[in-house]
Design a protein around this motif. Structure first.
Motif, mmCIF file in Angstrom:
data_model
loop_
_atom_site.group_PDB
_atom_site.id
_atom_site.type_symbol
_atom_site.label_atom_id
_atom_site.label_comp_id
_atom_site.label_asym_id
_atom_site.label_seq_id
_atom_site.Cartn_x
_atom_site.Cartn_y
_atom_site.Cartn_z
ATOM 1 N N TYR A 1 0.830 -1.211 0.000
ATOM 2 C CA TYR A 1 0.000 0.000 0.000
ATOM 3 C C TYR A 1 0.864 1.261 0.000
ATOM 4 N N GLY A 2 1.957 1.256 0.757
ATOM 5 C CA GLY A 2 2.822 2.437 0.819
ATOM 6 C C GLY A 2 3.316 2.839 -0.557
ATOM 7 N N PHE A 3 3.691 1.837 -1.370
ATOM 8 C CA PHE A 3 4.125 2.130 -2.740
ATOM 9 C C PHE A 3 2.947 2.567 -3.603
ATOM 10 N N MET A 4 1.839 1.877 -3.490
ATOM 11 C CA MET A 4 0.687 2.177 -4.338
ATOM 12 C C MET A 4 0.178 3.605 -4.150
ATOM 13 N N PHE A 5 0.315 4.145 -2.931
ATOM 14 C CA PHE A 5 -0.200 5.483 -2.634
ATOM 15 C C PHE A 5 0.917 6.507 -2.445
ATOM 16 N N ARG A 6 2.105 6.185 -2.932
ATOM 17 C CA ARG A 6 3.267 7.066 -2.693
ATOM 18 C C ARG A 6 3.081 8.461 -3.267
ATOM 19 N N ASN A 7 2.258 8.596 -4.305
ATOM 20 C CA ASN A 7 2.050 9.902 -4.940
ATOM 21 C C ASN A 7 0.706 10.521 -4.588
#
Length: 442
Positions: free
Chosen positions: A277-283
């Motif tokens: 999730y951290g990567f998926m919502f990084r932006n």
């Protein structure tokens, strides 16, 4: 690998990430030896390296996905065995996920394929709809052979995977707190998920019992639902992110309320996505920090229990257990020892399965959408399991359990059900016909 994205293309965060992944690849080909589809089909384009070339060409030229690209990307299981093998650290998972989203946006699938994918998206993430679909599937299962042709094969596969028994009745677990026994030593949220409540509620119950027995309070936050994994791997990114946001909001409320030591997951495929999730919502400025916090707290049940003093209350050494290493655990989450160490510590007689690095063919919806390859992989997996002559097969993912159980007469159950039984819980339903022998060995 040399790339040639333009400066304008690299302004897109997704393309910038893809460029970084592609540049890490050194063309070594080590990934081909451990890729299930390459091992079966022998086609370079059905290896990670071959797919990387196809994806690179598609993205660099900003082309709509071609039929060739779609064929070979669709055949990828996302088992991530290639990431375990890769000496250069190529993050193939993020690249192929990007490719799938691009395919969804730019490629028009044949009508039957579109309809089947839409059906899966509309049913699987929602327990009440899924339960209704299983009832319909049990009725229609005898007619599966009628659909065993061409583009209708996924329907036949869907019917064959439907359990022959009755679907679990609805049970409202969300919004509840399950108190710790004795001194409270921790507080966790448990992902209830979408498929588990219907196909394997015993896994949920066993997880709660084990955690409570070891002084851990379990909460099932209201508002939690599907992790988004099923949509994510079909390239339906907007739906996947919406489902993920709902979970992040539900868990954040608990984190900021009474607090959480961990977010425990007993479906390893879901665990890979939640940890990402951290990567998926990084932006995403509204969710980046919250998603990163959720990912940092996410732990597989075996990972969480590895740090607990879990001890047996009965002798279970007579039971020969073949441990099936789900790809999402061993390759996706890099958890190879924790489940096995847990079972060994409790006294089970463990058997390692040959070719344990190769996928069983489940892979989310893969065994429905790619039934021929999935069946061949299952047959290979089952043949390897039979060589160790187990009494029971343990796995940490409902997809693997369903897939393997469809091809073997040995009981296949979740690892946590064995942990529960060994530490004072009931005999797992699948082992009840052996209950007397098990009790005599206790």
């Amino acid at each position: 690998m040399q790339t040639s994205f333009t400066l304008a293309q690299l302004m897109d965060p997704q393309i910038k990430e893809a460029d970084k992944i592609l540049r890490a690849c050194v063309h070594c080909g080590f990934c081909t030896a451990t890729c299930p589809t390459y091992v079966l089909l022998g086609d370079e384009l059905d290896s990670p390296r071959g797919r990387i070339y196809l994806i690179k060409e598609m993205l660099e030229h900003d082309r709509p996905a071609s039929r060739e690209v779609v064929t070979h990307v669709d055949r990828c299981l996302s088992c991530l065995s290639c990431m375990t093998t890769c000496p250069a650290g190529v993050h193939y998972m993020h690249l192929v996920d990007h490719a799938r989203a691009h395919i969804t946006e730019t490629y028009k699938r044949p009508p039957i394929d579109r309809a089947i994918r839409a059906l899966l998206a509309a049913v699987l993430p929602y327990p009440s709809r899924f339960r209704f679909a299983l009832v319909a599937g049990m009725v229609a299962r005898p007619f599966a052979a009628l659909f065993d042709i061409g583009p209708l094969k996924p329907l036949a596969a869907m019917l064959r995977l439907a359990p022959s028994g009755r679907a679990a009745p609805p049970a409202e677990r969300l919004g509840k707190v399950y108190p710790a026994e004795g001194v409270k030593r921790g507080r966790v949220a448990l992902l209830m998920g979408c498929v588990n409540p219907v196909l394997a509620p015993a896994t949920i119950d066993a997880t709660i019992r084990v955690l409570n027995r070891h002084g851990v309070e379990v909460v099932a936050p209201a508002g939690e639902g599907c992790c988004g994994s099923l949509m994510h791997h079909m390239g339906r990114e907007h739906e996947a992110l919406a489902q993920a946001r709902a979970n992040i909001d539900a868990w954040t409320a608990e984190i900021e309320g009474e607090g959480l030591d961990a977010i425990v997951i007993n479906v390893s495929g879901c665990g890979v996505t939640i940890k990402d999730y951290g990567f998926m919502f990084r932006n995403d400025p509204a969710y980046a920090a919250k998603a990163a916090r959720v990912s940092a707290l996410a732990q597989d049940i075996s990972e969480y229990l590895a740090l607990k003093q879990v001890a047996p209350s009965r002798d279970v050494s007579a039971l020969r257990v073949a441990y099936h290493a789900a790809c999402s655990l061993q390759h996706g989450q890099k958890l190879t020892r924790e489940p096995k160490d847990l079972l060994s510590r409790l006294g089970f007689t463990l058997r390692d399965v040959p070719e344990s690095h190769l996928c069983c063919g489940s892979a989310g919806t893969y065994n429905i959408l790619q039934p021929d390859i999935a069946t061949r992989l299952r047959e290979r997996k089952v043949a390897n399991i039979r060589t160790v002559k187990p009494d029971v097969i343990a796995a940490g993912n409902i997809g693997c359990i369903t897939q393997i159980a469809a091809g073997i007469d040995v009981p296949v159950i979740h690892t946590i059900e064995l942990v529960d039984w060994a530490t004072g819980g009931p005999v797992p339903e699948a082992l009840k016909d052996r209950e007397e022998a098990l009790q005599n060995g206790a």
